[in-house]
Design a protein around this motif. Structure first.
Motif, PDB file in Angstrom:
ATOM      1  N   GLU A  23      38.289 -16.097 -67.306  1.00  0.00           N
ATOM      2  CA  GLU A  23      37.748 -15.442 -66.292  1.00  0.00           C
ATOM      3  C   GLU A  23      36.417 -15.737 -66.115  1.00  0.00           C
ATOM      4  N   ARG A  25      32.804 -15.996 -63.782  1.00  0.00           N
ATOM      5  CA  ARG A  25      31.755 -15.270 -62.791  1.00  0.00           C
ATOM      6  C   ARG A  25      30.809 -16.080 -62.372  1.00  0.00           C
ATOM      7  N   ASP A  54      33.942  -6.570 -60.984  1.00  0.00           N
ATOM      8  CA  ASP A  54      34.024  -5.645 -62.173  1.00  0.00           C
ATOM      9  C   ASP A  54      32.901  -4.426 -62.073  1.00  0.00           C
ATOM     10  N   TYR A  55      32.600  -3.778 -62.969  1.00  0.00           N
ATOM     11  CA  TYR A  55      31.812  -2.540 -63.078  1.00  0.00           C
ATOM     12  C   TYR A  55      30.482  -2.727 -62.559  1.00  0.00           C
ATOM     13  N   VAL A  60      34.786 -11.430 -59.973  1.00  0.00           N
ATOM     14  CA  VAL A  60      35.332 -12.213 -61.005  1.00  0.00           C
ATOM     15  C   VAL A  60      36.591 -12.773 -60.563  1.00  0.00           C
ATOM     16  N   ASP A 259      27.946  -9.302 -70.597  1.00  0.00           N
ATOM     17  CA  ASP A 259      28.554  -8.899 -69.639  1.00  0.00           C
ATOM     18  C   ASP A 259      28.725  -9.793 -68.442  1.00  0.00           C
TER      19      ASP A 259
END
Length: 286
Positions: A23, A25, A54-55, A60, A259
């Motif tokens: 993954e 980012r 994402d959160y 992503v 994160d």
């Protein structure tokens, strides 16, 4: 400022790897300070991708390469227009700012940016360092600038001193590090004072500047966004002791580096691999 970014990540394996799941980012965000006009990601060997948020709202991309391969190359190209924002103006008095920081509703709203993490644990070294920065009696904006300047002064930029897993306690003992370490230390001090703070990954365009410190050789960068009651999120770069302006391109944010790792994944095969990352940021059209 219109900037073009090319970010290339290359993994080379001693023996063929299989079932690689990854993954990434690497998509610049669009917000009040920047607009991402173009973004594309390609992978070799070719693989289809899926994308999600994402959160934390970061884009992503996820992909798998199941067939044997000795090399994995990820290319991300983006075109982003950045703009300069006015410095934040206090909307509340220092007393009202701090009253809001201490309110239960405020803490509940920002709890993920107030709690310590693996990187920002509240050790005795950190608590001793925090004592020199009392927040009482001054505005949050001025206080953040004061802490950022102190970290810039107290740490020496040294790419060889730390590694990707270095914690704030280790940074304070070493008194040196890279942008990730500077950011984690500022986050730790702010959270200890009750100021919500998040870790930001992105790029710092310095290709047309002369001189400067060693950080100017790096385009990939990390900095901090802190929340000022009545104003909102405010970006500051403790590595260069600067506010975030048109030369900065934000990829994403989270509680700490873990994160928003730009590229991460797992695979089956040899543990012997070589990683090469090249980043080029330049004014579009040059």
């Amino acid at each position: 400022m219109k900037l073009e970014i090319m970010h290339i990540t290359k993994y080379s394996y001693a023996d063929p790897a299989v079932d690689s799941v990854n993954e990434i980012r690497l998509t610049p965000r669009t917000d009040e300070r920047q607009s991402c006009f173009q973004h594309d990601v390609t992978v070799e060997p070719h693989s289809s991708m899926m994308a999600y948020e994402d959160y934390f709202g970061n884009r992503v991309h996820v992909f798998s390469v199941n067939d044997p391969h000795k090399e994995l190359v990820i290319r991300a190209r983006s075109v982003v227009v950045t703009r300069v924002l006015e410095p934040p103006r206090a909307a509340l008095s220092p007393q009202d700012e701090q009253a809001q920081l201490r309110s239960e509703d405020f803490e509940d709203r920002f709890i993920e940016y107030l709690l310590p993490t693996q990187y920002t644990a509240r050790s005795q070294e950190l608590l001793d360092y925090v004592e020199q920065f009392p927040l009482d009696g001054q505005g949050v904006y001025q206080w953040i600038r004061e802490v950022s300047s102190a970290i810039h002064r107290d740490l020496q930029y040294d790419p060889g001193a730390t590694h990707v897993h270095t914690t704030v306690s280790e940074t304070l003992r070493l008194k040196r590090g890279v942008c990730q370490d500077y950011a984690h230390l500022l986050i730790s001090v702010c959270r200890a004072a009750g100021v919500p703070t998040r870790y930001v990954s992105g790029y710092h365009f310095v290709g047309d500047l002369q001189g400067g410190n060693a950080d100017f050789e790096q385009a990939s960068h990390a900095w901090v966004e802190a929340y000022i009651p009545g104003v909102g999120w405010y970006g500051v770069d403790p590595t260069n002791n600067a506010e975030i302006g048109a030369r900065y391109v934000k990829l994403g944010h989270g509680r700490d580096y873990k994160d928003i790792v730009p590229v991460k994944g797992i695979y089956r095969g040899t543990g012997k691999q070589r990683l090469e990352v090249t980043v080029d940021v330049r004014k579009s059209g040059e």
